[in-house]
Write a protein that holds these residues in place. Structure first.
Motif, mmCIF file in Angstrom:
data_model
loop_
_atom_site.group_PDB
_atom_site.id
_atom_site.type_symbol
_atom_site.label_atom_id
_atom_site.label_comp_id
_atom_site.label_asym_id
_atom_site.label_seq_id
_atom_site.Cartn_x
_atom_site.Cartn_y
_atom_site.Cartn_z
ATOM 1 N N ASN A 84 0.574 -1.269 0.101
ATOM 2 C CA ASN A 84 -0.100 -0.068 0.264
ATOM 3 C C ASN A 84 0.577 1.122 0.169
ATOM 4 N N GLY A 85 2.192 1.154 0.242
ATOM 5 C CA GLY A 85 3.167 1.636 0.175
ATOM 6 C C GLY A 85 3.458 2.645 1.161
ATOM 7 N N PHE A 86 3.492 1.619 2.146
ATOM 8 C CA PHE A 86 3.563 1.459 3.380
ATOM 9 C C PHE A 86 4.332 0.301 3.739
ATOM 10 N N ARG A 87 4.033 -0.302 3.898
ATOM 11 C CA ARG A 87 3.367 -1.555 4.401
ATOM 12 C C ARG A 87 3.286 -2.825 3.240
ATOM 13 N N VAL A 88 4.443 -2.997 2.966
ATOM 14 C CA VAL A 88 4.709 -4.952 2.036
ATOM 15 C C VAL A 88 4.354 -6.198 2.871
ATOM 16 N N THR A 89 3.301 -6.588 2.270
ATOM 17 C CA THR A 89 3.085 -8.639 3.016
ATOM 18 C C THR A 89 3.531 -9.452 1.863
ATOM 19 N N HIS A 130 8.278 1.287 -5.679
ATOM 20 C CA HIS A 130 7.224 1.558 -4.949
ATOM 21 C C HIS A 130 6.664 0.904 -6.441
ATOM 22 N N GLU A 131 6.388 1.112 -7.856
ATOM 23 C CA GLU A 131 6.410 0.829 -8.839
ATOM 24 C C GLU A 131 6.624 -0.181 -9.775
ATOM 25 N N THR A 132 7.866 -0.656 -9.282
ATOM 26 C CA THR A 132 8.044 -2.091 -9.630
ATOM 27 C C THR A 132 6.853 -2.967 -8.314
#
Length: 139
Positions: A84-89, A130-132
């Motif tokens: 979401n731009g901050f968190r990555v799961t 982010h884009e990747t």
């Protein structure tokens, strides 16, 4: 969706007295898969750390299905499940060498400044990453 596949050969020290991989070692394998996925996408943790950014785990879970044993080669499949731009799961599946599902799991991370451990926006500080990430989830 981009999925990284990494093989891990089970070492003796990763097993218990029954010759079965000890549960906490799967988290190490998650990290191997996650690191390889990030490299596959053209990035690496070292470059981020050199810029003073860390990516600590804020949540991790695993569900165990079938044991992997000493001497076998496991396959770790890793993908980006949510971002979401901050968190990555990241989502993980580990398979035995005869292709049985052994473990499923996820780990959630945020990027923080090393100096104060405050979260940063990946979208703002690492627009290429982010884009990747967005493209890796869609493709």
């Amino acid at each position: 969706m981009v999925i990284n596949e990494t093989d891990v050969t089970v070492r003796y020290q990763e097993t218990d007295q029954m010759g079965v991989v000890y549960h906490s070692n799967y988290f190490v394998w998650f990290e191997i898969g996650r690191t390889r996925l990030i490299e596959q996408l053209g990035f690496d943790y070292i470059a981020m750390e050199e810029e003073g950014i860390l990516a600590p785990v804020i949540d991790i879970q695993a569900s165990y299905k079938t044991p992997v044993r000493y001497g076998q080669t496991a396959r770790v499949e890793t993908k980006i499940a949510e971002y979401n731009g901050f968190r990555v799961t990241y989502s993980y599946k580990i398979f035995t060498e005869d292709n049985q599902l052994s473990v499923t799991g996820t780990s959630t991370h945020v990027c923080v400044k090393k100096s104060n451990f405050r979260p940063i926006s990946i979208k703002k500080h690492f627009p290429e990453l982010h884009e990747t990430y967005l493209n890796a989830m869609e493709s």
